[in-house]
Each structure stands twice: as C-alpha cells, then as structure tokens.
Design a protein around this motif. Sequence first.
Motif, PDB file in Angstrom:
ATOM      1  N   GLU A 186      43.453  46.826  75.008  1.00  0.00           N
ATOM      2  CA  GLU A 186      42.189  46.083  75.010  1.00  0.00           C
ATOM      3  C   GLU A 186      41.575  46.053  76.402  1.00  0.00           C
ATOM      4  OE1 GLU A 186      40.512  41.528  74.327  1.00  0.00           O
ATOM      5  OE2 GLU A 186      42.662  41.964  74.148  1.00  0.00           O
ATOM      6  N   ILE A 213      37.502  45.640  69.406  1.00  0.00           N
ATOM      7  CA  ILE A 213      38.147  44.395  69.817  1.00  0.00           C
ATOM      8  C   ILE A 213      38.707  43.658  68.611  1.00  0.00           C
ATOM      9  CG2 ILE A 213      37.696  42.133  70.852  1.00  0.00           C
ATOM     10  CD1 ILE A 213      35.660  43.491  72.662  1.00  0.00           C
ATOM     11  N   VAL A 266      42.037  45.378  67.674  1.00  0.00           N
ATOM     12  CA  VAL A 266      43.081  45.130  68.659  1.00  0.00           C
ATOM     13  C   VAL A 266      43.549  43.680  68.601  1.00  0.00           C
ATOM     14  CG1 VAL A 266      43.586  45.037  71.123  1.00  0.00           C
ATOM     15  CG2 VAL A 266      42.330  46.978  70.191  1.00  0.00           C
TER      16      VAL A 266
END
Length: 429
Positions: free
Chosen positions: A27, A63, A66
Amino acid sequence: MLDTGFWITSGAILLLLVMSAFFSGSETALTAASRGKLRSQSDKGSRGATTALAITEDNERLIGSVLLGNNLVNILATSLATALFTRLLGDSGVALATLVMTLLVLIFAEVLPKTYAITNAEAAAALVARPIAFVITVLSPVVSAVRALVRLLLSVFGVRTDPDSHILAVREEIAGALQLGHSEGVVEKEDKDRILGALDLSDRAVEEIMLHRSKIEMINVDDAPGDILSQLLESRYTRLPLYRDDPENIIGVVHAKDLLRAMDKLSRGPEASEDALEKFNVLDVSMKPYFVPETTPLDDQMREFLRRRTHFALVVDEYGSLQGLITLEDILEEIVGEITDEFDVDAEHPIRKTDDGAYLVEGGMTIRDLNRATEWNMPDEEANTVAGLVIHEAQMIPTQGQVFSFHGFRFEVVQRKDNRITKLKIRPL
C-alpha cells in the motif's frame, strides 16, 4: 501443551504476519511511488512498473483491495493468537495475546515494511505490483460492493466522490514538488519559474500581460511618407499599428522591413522618382490588423500565433474598443522571464532595491512578475498590476506621498502622473 496443533497455529500466525507486512508495504509503495518514474521504468521494459501504473490508475479499488486483505489477515492472526494464548494460559491469555500481537503487528507488519517501502517506493512498487494485481482481481467483487456501500453512505451526507479527481491534481503535484525542491536547494529558482510559468498559461488571460493602449506607438496613415519613415526609424519596435483620424480606428499594421524595402525601391529602383516617393501610401505595404478578445487564455493565444505565423495582435474588449496589444514575445516572457535585446539594455528595470531594503516598483508592473522577482506572495485576484492593487485596496486614486499598509506590505506612492500611479515604494512589514 506444545503439540502439533500449537506449532501449526504458531506457523499460521507467522505466515499471516508476513502477509500483513506484504499488504502494508505494498500500500505504501504503490501510493508513494512517482508515476513519472514508474513511466520511465515502464518505457525501459520493466513489466512490474507497467503493472504498477495500471493498478494505480484506480486508487480507490487498489486501496480497497489492499485494506481488505490486510484487515483479513490481521484479524485472523489476532484470533488465532487469542485462541492459542487462551489454551496455554486460560482467560488471562486474552490480554497477553492482545499485547503480543499489537507489538508484532506494529513493528513487523506496519513500521518495518512501510519504512522500507517509503525509502524504495518505485522499486518496491514494481516488485509487488503483480501479486497485488492478482489480489485485486480476486477481491474485486467484494471491493466493488464495499465501494458502492461507501458512496451510498457518503451521498446521504451530501458528499460526492470523483474517481478521476486525481487527474486534476497533477498540476498541483508538480507545483508542490517544484516548491519543495526549490526550498531544499535542489531546483533553481529560474527553473521553477519557467515550469510554473508554462503551467499557468491556461489560467491567465491576454488582458493580464498586454501592453496598455496608452503606451502603444502608432502611425497616422495621413502623415507624409517622410514623416512616417522617420517615425519608424526612431521607434524601438519593428511592427506599428496604422490608424486614420482616430487612434481607435486601426486599419493596418506595418512592418519596418516592408516599409524600408518599399521606400528603397521608390528612391533607388528603376522607377524611382521624387514624385513617386511623395505619393507613396503606407497601406500598400501594411498587413491586416489581427484583433483578439482580452479574455483569451494565454495558451490559446500562443497556439493561435503559431498557427497564423504572426507575432502581433491588437486586444479589444467586449464592445470592440481597443485595450492594448500583445505579442508572442510577451507570452514567452511569462515562461522564460524578461527578454531583452540591443534596444532594451538601457531601459530602466521595473523593480529596484533601495539601500533601506525597500523596493522601487513601476506601477504598471504585474503582481505576478513582482512575486517572481521577490519571492513574495502578493495576491493578484483583484488586480493585475501593483498600482491596480493599491487603488483597489485604497478605494481611491492616491496622491503622491500617501502610504498604505495591507497584505503584509507597506506601499508608498512615489510618483503619480495624471490619474496613474507610476512608481511605488514597497516594503514587507
């Protein structure tokens, strides 16, 4: 108590911590990596960089995937640790499991991988791009459902999300990087000003940099040919507008080279005669005037200059009244700074620093040029020139010697001609 189940559970917890570290580092690497550097690596054949560019196109999905994977492995690892410590220590094992897992996750699954990722962002992003792309594909249905739910909840509170909003922030990112690089001494001020000047062309209009009509040098077509020739030879400009009766009535533009060539032909050519020279009409060698609206963006005007292969335009307002003129050189100066030639070397610089630390500034100097020259941040939303800013803030035309203080600066009117402020003395407060 240390049976096979203990070792299997311990191994699973360790594996989950490794996966958590992978998700955390990925990330950070993918969000911190420079897309410009990734593009450069991709052009050189890096497949990892190519994949990283592809998956970072949709940051929301990246995002979301993740975070979903990271939370899954963290919660599962904590649950297994709680069960393991409860089995070994009874009910007191819950508190110990919480403490141990907090330390392990904080150190090995958060701080350590993120520190590495932020230090080697592009290399780490290219390395983890393919595994993360697989994770995104697997978790895509769940992430899509979560995204829809989040947008629904945000819409209840009146918040609208734009998945393409990061595209609009490219200019701000470049400007911020240049300002940071300049403050750290990596980027020279001249380089920063040039790049920012080019980026700002679309946000600035012709009226902001044009030469005001009061300063335009013109030729009356009804003047004698000899007088016209003398005026052109004494002028510092190569192109001059032609008017008849009224300076507002521009009927052409003459280039010095065209006029001199025609005059030379009439005075020394095969058909040369004094009578022919006296009957010479300057309109015969003039070009049609090119008018542009004062609200035209500078980048559009520059492209139009290049398309028309001309460097000179007259600026008019919405009623067609002459407001000024602009040249291609004026626009280029917004990028590269002041351009001078053999006729400009003796011209007075529009800004000069005095012995007491103040600055003597011409009233017609643009606020943008003043900010670039002094590293100030004087606002230019309400006025284009320094004199215009003083008049706007004072709500009057000041007299010579008057002093004002606003926006963190002290302004003293040094010279005034008619209703124009021609020179000011400015000092930061």
